[in-house]
Design an enzyme around this catalytic site. Structure first.
Site, PDB file in Angstrom:
ATOM      1  N   ARG A 150       0.730  -1.231  -0.127  1.00 29.78           N
ATOM      2  CA  ARG A 150       0.128   0.084  -0.086  1.00 29.78           C
ATOM      3  C   ARG A 150       0.851   1.200  -0.040  1.00 29.78           C
ATOM      4  O   ARG A 150       0.414   2.666  -0.128  1.00 29.78           O
ATOM      5  CB  ARG A 150      -0.714  -0.024   1.185  1.00 29.78           C
ATOM      6  CG  ARG A 150      -1.751  -1.028   1.179  1.00 29.78           C
ATOM      7  CD  ARG A 150      -3.107  -0.616   2.353  1.00 29.78           C
ATOM      8  NE  ARG A 150      -2.562  -0.780   3.656  1.00 29.78           N
ATOM      9  CZ  ARG A 150      -2.401  -2.017   4.393  1.00 29.78           C
ATOM     10  NH1 ARG A 150      -3.073  -2.857   4.085  1.00 29.78           N
ATOM     11  NH2 ARG A 150      -1.966  -1.913   5.797  1.00 29.78           N
TER      12      ARG A 150
ATOM     13  N   ASP B 111     -10.237   2.970   5.098  1.00 24.38           N
ATOM     14  CA  ASP B 111     -10.149   4.467   5.002  1.00 24.38           C
ATOM     15  C   ASP B 111     -11.772   5.145   5.030  1.00 24.38           C
ATOM     16  O   ASP B 111     -12.844   4.315   4.947  1.00 24.38           O
ATOM     17  CB  ASP B 111      -9.786   4.901   3.684  1.00 24.38           C
ATOM     18  CG  ASP B 111      -8.080   4.639   3.803  1.00 24.38           C
ATOM     19  OD1 ASP B 111      -7.618   4.671   4.764  1.00 24.38           O
ATOM     20  OD2 ASP B 111      -7.631   4.433   2.729  1.00 24.38           O
TER      21      ASP B 111
ATOM     22  N   ARG C 137       5.035   9.700  15.298  1.00 25.41           N
ATOM     23  CA  ARG C 137       5.041  11.095  14.490  1.00 25.41           C
ATOM     24  C   ARG C 137       4.536  11.923  15.225  1.00 25.41           C
ATOM     25  O   ARG C 137       3.793  11.598  16.369  1.00 25.41           O
ATOM     26  CB  ARG C 137       4.106  10.597  13.076  1.00 25.41           C
ATOM     27  CG  ARG C 137       2.615  10.478  13.621  1.00 25.41           C
ATOM     28  CD  ARG C 137       1.641  10.268  12.378  1.00 25.41           C
ATOM     29  NE  ARG C 137       0.363   9.975  12.655  1.00 25.41           N
ATOM     30  CZ  ARG C 137      -0.576   9.681  11.819  1.00 25.41           C
ATOM     31  NH1 ARG C 137      -0.096   9.656  10.474  1.00 25.41           N
ATOM     32  NH2 ARG C 137      -1.787   9.392  12.030  1.00 25.41           N
TER      33      ARG C 137
ATOM     34  N   ARG D 127       7.600   6.504  -5.867  1.00 33.35           N
ATOM     35  CA  ARG D 127       7.291   7.368  -7.110  1.00 33.35           C
ATOM     36  C   ARG D 127       8.621   7.881  -7.790  1.00 33.35           C
ATOM     37  O   ARG D 127       9.558   8.211  -6.737  1.00 33.35           O
ATOM     38  CB  ARG D 127       6.580   8.693  -6.968  1.00 33.35           C
ATOM     39  CG  ARG D 127       5.264   8.222  -6.330  1.00 33.35           C
ATOM     40  CD  ARG D 127       4.468   9.441  -6.181  1.00 33.35           C
ATOM     41  NE  ARG D 127       2.957   9.344  -5.677  1.00 33.35           N
ATOM     42  CZ  ARG D 127       2.347   9.674  -4.404  1.00 33.35           C
ATOM     43  NH1 ARG D 127       2.964  10.700  -4.056  1.00 33.35           N
ATOM     44  NH2 ARG D 127       1.290   9.336  -4.144  1.00 33.35           N
TER      45      ARG D 127
ATOM     46  N   ARG E 297      -4.078  -2.321  17.655  1.00 29.58           N
ATOM     47  CA  ARG E 297      -3.332  -1.570  17.912  1.00 29.58           C
ATOM     48  C   ARG E 297      -3.973  -0.180  18.419  1.00 29.58           C
ATOM     49  O   ARG E 297      -5.104   0.127  17.811  1.00 29.58           O
ATOM     50  CB  ARG E 297      -2.270  -1.218  17.073  1.00 29.58           C
ATOM     51  CG  ARG E 297      -1.313  -2.179  16.588  1.00 29.58           C
ATOM     52  CD  ARG E 297      -0.159  -2.868  17.630  1.00 29.58           C
ATOM     53  NE  ARG E 297       0.702  -1.961  17.920  1.00 29.58           N
ATOM     54  CZ  ARG E 297       1.670  -1.930  18.799  1.00 29.58           C
ATOM     55  NH1 ARG E 297       1.573  -3.121  19.659  1.00 29.58           N
ATOM     56  NH2 ARG E 297       2.518  -0.964  19.040  1.00 29.58           N
TER      57      ARG E 297
ATOM     58  N   GLU F 247       2.438  10.872  18.887  1.00 30.75           N
ATOM     59  CA  GLU F 247       1.607   9.846  18.680  1.00 30.75           C
ATOM     60  C   GLU F 247       2.581   8.506  19.038  1.00 30.75           C
ATOM     61  O   GLU F 247       3.576   8.259  18.611  1.00 30.75           O
ATOM     62  CB  GLU F 247       1.183   9.833  17.254  1.00 30.75           C
ATOM     63  CG  GLU F 247       0.088   8.665  16.959  1.00 30.75           C
ATOM     64  CD  GLU F 247      -0.475   8.986  15.594  1.00 30.75           C
ATOM     65  OE1 GLU F 247      -0.443   8.045  14.896  1.00 30.75           O
ATOM     66  OE2 GLU F 247      -1.067  10.076  15.342  1.00 30.75           O
TER      67      GLU F 247
ATOM     68  N   TYR G 123      -9.205  -2.843   8.406  1.00 33.46           N
ATOM     69  CA  TYR G 123      -8.495  -1.357   8.278  1.00 33.46           C
ATOM     70  C   TYR G 123      -9.401  -0.685   7.023  1.00 33.46           C
ATOM     71  O   TYR G 123      -8.978  -1.179   6.095  1.00 33.46           O
ATOM     72  CB  TYR G 123      -7.028  -1.106   8.310  1.00 33.46           C
ATOM     73  CG  TYR G 123      -6.875   0.315   8.281  1.00 33.46           C
ATOM     74  CD1 TYR G 123      -7.017   1.003   9.566  1.00 33.46           C
ATOM     75  CD2 TYR G 123      -6.644   1.045   7.332  1.00 33.46           C
ATOM     76  CE1 TYR G 123      -6.804   2.374   9.474  1.00 33.46           C
ATOM     77  CE2 TYR G 123      -6.289   2.324   7.281  1.00 33.46           C
ATOM     78  CZ  TYR G 123      -6.457   2.981   8.436  1.00 33.46           C
ATOM     79  OH  TYR G 123      -6.194   4.229   8.495  1.00 33.46           O
TER      80      TYR G 123
END
Length: 384
Positions: free
Chosen positions: A173, A350, A279, A177, A249, A300, A348
């Site tokens: 995922r 989105d 992060r 680039r 988690r 976090e 999970y």
């Protein structure tokens, strides 16, 4: 005909299904255990700074689904927003996802796209023909240097597992680039609701026939009072954890405030082990059309979810899917109960996928009602 519907959870799954069924003439009661709507997307203004804060961590809307984009834009103005993530590793700052700038910065080169692609191909471990683990996948396609700098330690902090214990599908995922595009997502539509997600969900729920009960848990023994129950809570909790707790988690946030601009970006990942947190997010950058003198930041931390924690990420290792299968079989024996959303299907998801599945679930329920057919326990197979 009994047209009373119970929905457990006032996040996107519950709100979208409630909206669609209320418009179709059903009386919908929503039971939400927390003191607010919008689930983990809940946002509110910080009293001290006025910054719109994503209380349970940042949520950035991105989708290619035309129906979903049209649906959410009915209820909120979406402001353009591009997620540009930075990463700190070994004392230097890079851009994510890995792109041509990252590669050239990291290796001290000035490669063109085709050269960079060939360069990474040479770095990849060609002895790994069929990557089975996250680590295999990374070593095969980006090589050891980039893997250890950006993925290995970050993954261990995020999942509490070594990358050789995680499936290769997780890394598939994450794009690489070979141009200078640092847009974290590649979807056609990207943005933020102008006044936050909670107002968006509030408007979705603003339909005659919908009643919301906050701070209220739903007792499965009362399901017979309703024509149907849509359940977006943890699937194992519905069955009182009869087959054990499914592992998740969870996240802990260390909130701090400052003046001005603390880090110059919404999201900075900490990819090495110099810090325990994964992060830092600076929330005013998620609303760049606003101006605030103060700022609110989250450090976090990820850890294993315990009984009283908020579940965030289903782990879904092979043994977890075996346990899930036991719950799916129990769910399919239930009558007039459909399990939906991230927790109800232990996947999970989105936000756009959650909304689309809720729309599909409402469509399916209304079709079953017209045809006098039984509504299935799942509209999307959790084991697929």
């Amino acid at each position: 005909m009994n047209k009373n519907i119970a929905i457990v959870g006032a996040g996107f799954s519950g709100a979208v299904i409630a909206n669609q069924l209320a418009h179709a003439g059903y009386q919908v009661e929503i039971f939400e255990a927390r003191p607010h709507i919008a689930g983990n997307c809940h946002s509110e203004r910080d009293a001290e700074t006025g910054v719109m804060v994503h209380i349970y961590g940042p949520h950035i809307f991105h989708t290619d689904n035309e129906r979903v984009w049209e649906f959410v834009n009915r209820f909120s103005e979406f402001k353009p927003y591009v997620n540009r993530v930075k990463a700190i590793t070994n004392g230097k700052v890079y851009t994510l996802p890995i792109n041509l700038l990252t590669i050239n910065q990291f290796f001290g080169k000035t490669l063109r796209p085709a050269e960079a692609e060939e360069f990474l191909r040479e770095l990849g471990d060609k002895t790994i023909e069929n990557p089975a683990t996250f680590e295999d996948q990374a070593l095969r396609f980006v090589g050891r240097e980039l893997y250890e700098a950006f993925f290995k330690t970050y993954t261990m902090k995020q999942w509490g597992l070594h990358p050789n214990q995680l499936p290769a599908s997780i890394l598939k995922r994450l794009p690489v680039r070979f141009n200078y595009d640092d847009n974290y997502f590649a979807h056609k539509y990207q943005g933020m609701p102008a006044n936050g997600y909670t107002e968006l969900v509030e408007r979705i729920l603003d339909v005659p026939g919908i009643t919301v009960h906050l701070n209220t848990r739903f007792d499965p023994s009362s399901k017979g009072d309703y024509a149907h129950v849509f359940y977006s809570g943890p699937i194992d909790a519905w069955f009182k954890h009869a087959e054990g707790r499914l592992p998740y988690r969870t996240l802990d946030f260390e909130v701090f405030r400052d003046t001005g601009d603390y880090q110059g970006n919404a999201v900075i990942n900490y990819c090495d082990d110099a810090e325990r947190y994964t992060r830092i997010t600076e929330h005013k950058h998620f609303s760049p059309w606003e101006s605030h003198e103060g700022t609110v930041c989250y450090k976090e931390y990820s850890r294993q979810c315990e009984e009283k924690d908020i579940p965030y990420y289903p782990i879904r290792l092979a043994r977890d899917k075996q346990q899930l299968e036991l719950y799916v079989n129990l769910a399919r024996q239930e009558r007039n109960v459909t399990f939906v959303g991230r927790l109800g299907t232990y996947r999970y998801l989105d936000m756009d996928v959650t909304i689309n599945e809720a729309l599909v679930t409402a469509d399916k329920f209304l079709a079953c009602a017209r045809e006098q057919a039984a509504m299935p326990a799942f509209t999307i197979d959790p084991l697929a």
